[in-house]
Enzyme design. Structure first.
Site, short mmCIF file in Angstrom:
data_model
loop_
_atom_site.label_atom_id
_atom_site.label_comp_id
_atom_site.label_asym_id
_atom_site.label_seq_id
_atom_site.Cartn_x
_atom_site.Cartn_y
_atom_site.Cartn_z
N ASP A 176 28.95 -15.63 -32.04
CA ASP A 176 28.59 -16.49 -33.16
C ASP A 176 27.07 -16.51 -33.20
O ASP A 176 26.44 -17.15 -32.36
CB ASP A 176 29.14 -17.91 -32.94
N HIS A 177 26.48 -15.80 -34.15
CA HIS A 177 25.01 -15.62 -34.07
C HIS A 177 24.27 -16.95 -34.26
O HIS A 177 23.11 -17.06 -33.89
CB HIS A 177 24.52 -14.54 -35.04
N HIS B 22 30.46 -21.04 -37.56
CA HIS B 22 29.11 -21.62 -37.45
C HIS B 22 29.11 -23.14 -37.62
O HIS B 22 28.48 -23.86 -36.85
CB HIS B 22 28.17 -21.02 -38.49
C1 BG6 Z 1 27.43 -14.86 -41.56
C2 BG6 Z 1 28.27 -14.91 -42.79
O1 BG6 Z 1 28.19 -15.09 -40.42
O2 BG6 Z 1 26.41 -15.84 -41.64
C3 BG6 Z 1 27.42 -14.69 -44.03
O3 BG6 Z 1 29.27 -13.91 -42.73
C4 BG6 Z 1 26.28 -15.66 -44.06
O4 BG6 Z 1 28.20 -14.81 -45.20
C5 BG6 Z 1 25.53 -15.65 -42.73
O5 BG6 Z 1 25.42 -15.27 -45.10
C6 BG6 Z 1 24.49 -16.75 -42.68
O6 BG6 Z 1 23.72 -16.58 -41.53
P1 BG6 Z 1 22.21 -17.07 -41.47
O7 BG6 Z 1 21.78 -16.77 -40.09
O8 BG6 Z 1 21.47 -16.29 -42.51
O9 BG6 Z 1 22.24 -18.53 -41.80
#
Ligand code: BG6
Length: 502
Positions: free
Chosen positions: A191-192, A254
């Site tokens: 989960d980044h 997230h």
């Molecule tokens: C990803 C989703 O996990 O997270 C995307 O698949 C989304 O749809 C993205 O745009 C948002 O990540 P961040 O780091 O740009 O807030």
């Protein structure tokens, strides 16, 4: 004075990273830039080899050219140190349904271990469409590539990108297939969001200070808002997004992680299992939403055409690859409750959407008003309550608002902000989120990854909501349209104001 955990540079054992789906978008946009960044700062393990695998018939030279082109597109300058970095890249075409191809891959990897002294340590990164996860995991098992040697070197890890299934049943199924070949300690579910510095800081703020935690409960907090607003639309990802929608794409993972970090109890030690135990306890305390009254707690919407930064943009249904009558939600606002001693009756507003007015990710902790206003005879308005904001993007900051006296002879109150910006005292560039998770996989640190029980709890909460949203006919949850570039559907504005207003 800084307090740090031990520097783990020495703990990076030599290894080979095998990326499945290497000719795809994720590899070019996220993984290779992150790995290249590690090389440029000399933060990679040594020795370290990267093997791209995909169905596309390429050779190593063509693969390197493809990645160079992708990296060059990101800026005007050719990437620094590319020639050296490229020496660590190889490509092996693999048809995922071909068992023989995996047997040959195993032989090639053994040869690379001998050539480069990577000591049999391997990471398999699944950057493919999710439908291929079970196929590749099973092939790796069959080819003997999942088995670890005992002691020290010869470890094997598999990295899985979200979505982990599309509901509770499919998540259980995926887990079963992964566990046929891999043990839980070998599986890293990414989960980044957890790798973002500002997200990691939530636990530091809460549990490395004494002044916040005594107030962090229903006695002092009125509500909490967690928002991940995006300006981008679905872009070229309609194939994926039509199957997913905002609830699976952002809420199952997230948003639930941000919620857990905000609401969980303190673990006894900052250690992967204990932190994940507390997160699981928090998810288990979520009050299930009553299907009959779901509309009181959930607003879903879909963007229509509109304007972003003065530029006309298409509505979701006009995006390439989207069905003309698509009911896929691109916005959701969910009010939920963590039903435990600390949080009883405190609403948590979770909001995320595409094509909103601006990209902004933050957590808002809204405190209660003062219990008694001694200034009531002098001040017409009610005194605004304190608010703590944890900015995640674009403002990486913590700020708190409080009331002070306006200088001068009259008694006037004015709200002021006290803020801390992450980069104000520290010039070191923050580590890219993907670089951080890759380093953690190399070190075998599970702290920032989902554990299977967490995945199941997240789906258990969300699956009945999804079923209601996807029901047909009269039972269907209303899908509210909103213009691109706005703050979402009209029906969500009352709650939205709670989060946006300072
Ligand atoms: C990803 C989703 O996990 O997270 C995307 O698949 C989304 O749809 C993205 O745009 C948002 O990540 P961040 O780091 O740009 O807030």
């Amino acid at each position: 004075m800084q307090s740090c955990t031990a520097n783990t540079r020495e703990a990076l054992s030599p290894c080979t990273l095998v990326i499945f789906g290497a000719s795809g978008d994720l590899t070019a946009r996220k993984l290779i830039p992150a790995l290249h960044g590690l090389f440029c700062t000399d933060s990679q393990p040594r020795p370290f080899q990267i093997v791209g695998c995909a169905r596309t018939p390429l050779n190593t030279e063509a693969f390197r050219d493809l990645l160079l082109e992708a990296l060059t597109n990101r800026g005007p300058e050719p990437p620094a140190g590319w020639q050296k970095f490229a020496q660590h890249l190889a490509y092996i075409p693999v048809q995922y349904d071909d068992a023989q191809a995996f047997t040959e891959l195993a032989a090639s990897l053994r040869q690379m271990d001998r050539d480069h002294q990577t000591q049999g340590n391997r990471i398999f990164y699944l950057a493919t469409p999710p439908s291929l996860y079970p196929v590749i995991a099973a092939q790796l098992g069959r080819a003997g590539l999942a088995a670890e040697k005992t002691g020290g070197n010869g470890w094997v890890r598999i990295v899985v990108e979200k979505p982990f299934g599309r509901d509770l049943a499919s998540a259980l199924e995926l887990d079963q297939v992964l566990h046929q070949s891999f043990h839980e300690h070998q599986i890293f579910r990414i989960d980044h969001y957890l790798a973002k510095e500002t997200v990691q800081n939530i636990l530091m703020l809460r549990f490395a200070n004494t002044i916040f935690e005594p107030l962090w409960n229903r006695g002092y907090i009125d509500y909490i808002g967690i928002m991940a607003a995006e300006q981008l639309g679905v872009e070229h990802r309609a194939g994926y997004y039509e199957q997913t929608g905002i609830l699976r794409d952002m809420f199952q993972n997230h948003m639930q992680q941000l919620l857990a970090l905000t609401a969980m109890e303190p673990p006894s030690l900052f250690e992967a299992e204990r932190v994940r135990d507390e997160k699981a306890k928090c998810s288990r305390s979520l009050k299930p939403l009553d299907r009959a009254t779901l509309a009181e707690h959930l607003v879903i919407g879909q963007y229509g055409s509109g304007a972003i930064d003065g530029r006309r943009v298409a509505g979701y249904r006009d995006e390439p690859g989207v069905a003309l009558a698509s009911r896929t939600p691109t916005f959701a606002m969910l009010r939920l409750f963590v039903d435990n001693w600390r949080w009883r009756d405190v609403p948590f507003y979770l909001i995320s959407g595409k094509r909103l007015a601006r990209k902004e990710t933050k957590i808002v902790v809204q405190f209660k008003r003062v219990p008694h206003s001694m200034f009531r005879d002098m001040l017409a308005e009610r005194i605004p309550a304190n608010r703590l904001t944890l900015g995640i993007y674009p403002d990486e900051e913590i700020d708190i608002t409080f009331q002070t006296k306006t200088p001068g002879p009259r008694v006037c109150l004015r709200p002021v902000r006290m803020d801390f910006k992450y980069n104000q005292n520290d010039k070191a560039p923050a580590l890219d989120a993907y670089a951080k998770v890759l380093l953690d996989v190399i070190q075998g640190d599970h702290m920032l990854f989902w554990r299977q029980d967490g995945v199941e709890l997240a789906w258990s909460f969300l699956t009945p909501i999804l079923e209601e949203c996807e029901a047909c006919g009269d039972r269907a949850q209303q899908l509210h349209p909103y213009p691109a570039g706005s703050w979402g559907p009209e029906a969500a504005q009352e709650w939205m104001r709670l989060i946006l207003n300072n």
